[in-house]
Enzyme design. Structure first.
Site, PDB file in Angstrom:
ATOM      1  N   LYS A   1      -2.900   4.912 -20.915  1.00 27.56           N
ATOM      2  CA  LYS A   1      -2.855   5.271 -22.322  1.00 27.56           C
ATOM      3  C   LYS A   1      -1.503   4.875 -22.935  1.00 27.56           C
ATOM      4  O   LYS A   1      -1.131   3.714 -22.911  1.00 27.56           O
ATOM      5  CB  LYS A   1      -3.144   6.759 -22.482  1.00 27.56           C
ATOM      6  CG  LYS A   1      -4.370   7.266 -21.704  1.00 27.56           C
ATOM      7  CD  LYS A   1      -5.652   6.584 -22.084  1.00 27.56           C
ATOM      8  CE  LYS A   1      -6.891   7.264 -21.535  1.00 27.56           C
ATOM      9  NZ  LYS A   1      -6.982   7.355 -20.070  1.00 27.56           N
TER      10      LYS A   1
ATOM     11  N   ARG B   1       0.823  -1.214   0.000  1.00 31.97           N
ATOM     12  CA  ARG B   1       0.000   0.000   0.000  1.00 31.97           C
ATOM     13  C   ARG B   1       0.851   1.256   0.000  1.00 31.97           C
ATOM     14  O   ARG B   1       0.413   2.322  -0.460  1.00 31.97           O
ATOM     15  CB  ARG B   1      -0.949  -0.001   1.209  1.00 31.97           C
ATOM     16  CG  ARG B   1      -1.894   1.212   1.236  1.00 31.97           C
ATOM     17  CD  ARG B   1      -2.980   1.067   2.300  1.00 31.97           C
ATOM     18  NE  ARG B   1      -2.446   0.933   3.628  1.00 31.97           N
ATOM     19  CZ  ARG B   1      -2.111   1.959   4.422  1.00 31.97           C
ATOM     20  NH1 ARG B   1      -2.253   3.212   3.994  1.00 31.97           N
ATOM     21  NH2 ARG B   1      -1.643   1.743   5.631  1.00 31.97           N
TER      22      ARG B   1
END
Length: 379
Positions: A202, A51
């Site tokens: 992307k 985390r």
């Protein structure tokens, strides 16, 4: 990596890579573990933990991302929006003000319009070319300046160097979304931006198979961003980090082919009598062409255009194309088309009509893409 290996293609393959690799491996492995043994006296924050983004695979990716943007440090996030929001959270607090220069990606604009007030922030959207407007927007509580390298989906390029300089002069943290340009085309830290964000979903990954984001900057600034990410639990999973690191190896090759394809398609469309308008920075008629030619190494892989005949023609054209998929993302190896203002883009797009088509060039042969557009326009 030796000092002589400085060209971007080499950096994409070797930048941030340990030598030798783990157990002699050329490819850095996936450490899927959530917890690692630590010395009894170590603070919890110093031990590798998933985390915290300090798992070895996460750290390896972050070293590579920092190298690509020419930054001291980077932090990987669970999505592009996690990157933008963490960057803003790391700078803004209750009562603070943001100057937002540009026509923003719909997700960013939606976040500001729907959540900034609840967080105690105020913001003002200004023209990315008008320094006078930036000065008029300044308030005693202004802390940050946000912009985009190439706006999505309106495909404009503001005064980037001026924005970074303005932010420095007024002690503002400058934040830029570099998703559409990628570090192949432009590296914002070179003109003075403090924090650079990407949707790594992307082009950085480039294979349309994961969601990720990144923020790069100085070690001190990235520590603040990482603290926000840790609190919100928005760090990137190690398996996705491994895939993203693999995608980065071919980033330069992919982006250069995509840029060449986008230019070829833009030039074809601009000369076609059934196209009313084309917006691509590589065309001399684009209002920001001179700026892009001076600052960028390429013109990006995304363009927009409007066919003659309005919404009906736009819908028919998309249905008639055989190579591009009708899908709303961008930056992948496959070409994509969508109508941003007709539901293919999150959030509002001021001033964009529903007949505008956005084309994201993939790595197919440019001639095949042009031929496909030619036959589709024949419909």
């Amino acid at each position: 990596m030796s000092d002589m290996q400085t060209r971007f293609e080499t950096l994409a393959v070797h930048g941030g890579e340990p030598r030798p690799g783990a157990d002699g491996s050329v490819v850095f492995p996936i450490y899927q573990g959530t917890v690692f043994e630590a010395d009894p006296g170590d603070a919890a924050a110093d031990a590798p933990y998933i985390r915290l983004g300090t798992n070895p695979t996460q750290r390896h990716l972050q070293h590579r991302l920092a190298a690509l943007e020419g930054a001291e440090a980077a932090v990987a996030t669970a999505s592009g929006m996690a990157a933008i929001t963490a960057a803003l959270h790391s700078v803004l607090g209750v009562g603070d003000h943001l100057i937002a220069a540009g026509a923003f990606y719909g997700g960013t604009l939606q976040f500001l319009t729907e959540h900034a007030a609840r967080l105690g922030w105020t913001f003002e959207i200004v023209d990315p070319d008008d320094e006078g407007a930036w000065r008029r927007a300044l308030r005693p509580g202004t802390k940050a300046f946000l912009t985009e390298t190439i706006t999505n989906p309106t495909i404009r390029i503001g005064d980037l160097a001026g924005a970074a300089r303005f932010a420095r002069e007024h002690a503002l943290t400058s934040i830029i979304d570099n998703t559409l340009a990628t570090p192949v085309v432009f590296r914002p830290h070179t003109v003075g931006f403090d924090l650079v964000c990407h949707s790594a979903t992307k082009a950085l990954n480039g294979h349309s198979d994961l969601a990720a984001g990144v923020v790069t900057g100085s070690s001190t600034r990235i520590a603040h961003v990482a603290s926000v990410l840790c609190a919100y639990g928005s760090t990137l999973d190690p398996h996705a980090a491994f895939l993203l690191s693999r995608g980065l190896k071919t980033l330069a090759l992919r982006v250069r082919q995509q840029n060449a394809n986008a230019l070829a398609v833009a030039e074809f469309l601009a000369a076609h009598d059934r196209i009313a308008d084309v917006r691509y920075p590589g065309l001399a008629a684009h209002p920001d062409h001179r700026r892009a030619a001076e600052w960028f190494d390429g013109f990006g892989s995304v363009l927009t255009f409007r066919p003659v005949g309005g919404n009906e023609a736009a819908e028919l054209l998309i249905k008639s194309l055989q190579l591009p998929y009708a899908a709303s993302s961008l930056g992948g190896v496959e070409s994509l088309v969508t109508r941003p203002a007709a539901g293919g883009h999150p959030g509002p797009i001021p001033g964009m009509s529903a007949d505008v088509i956005r084309f994201s060039a993939g790595i197919e042969a440019a001639e095949d893409l042009v031929d496909d557009f030619a036959q589709a326009l024949g419909a």
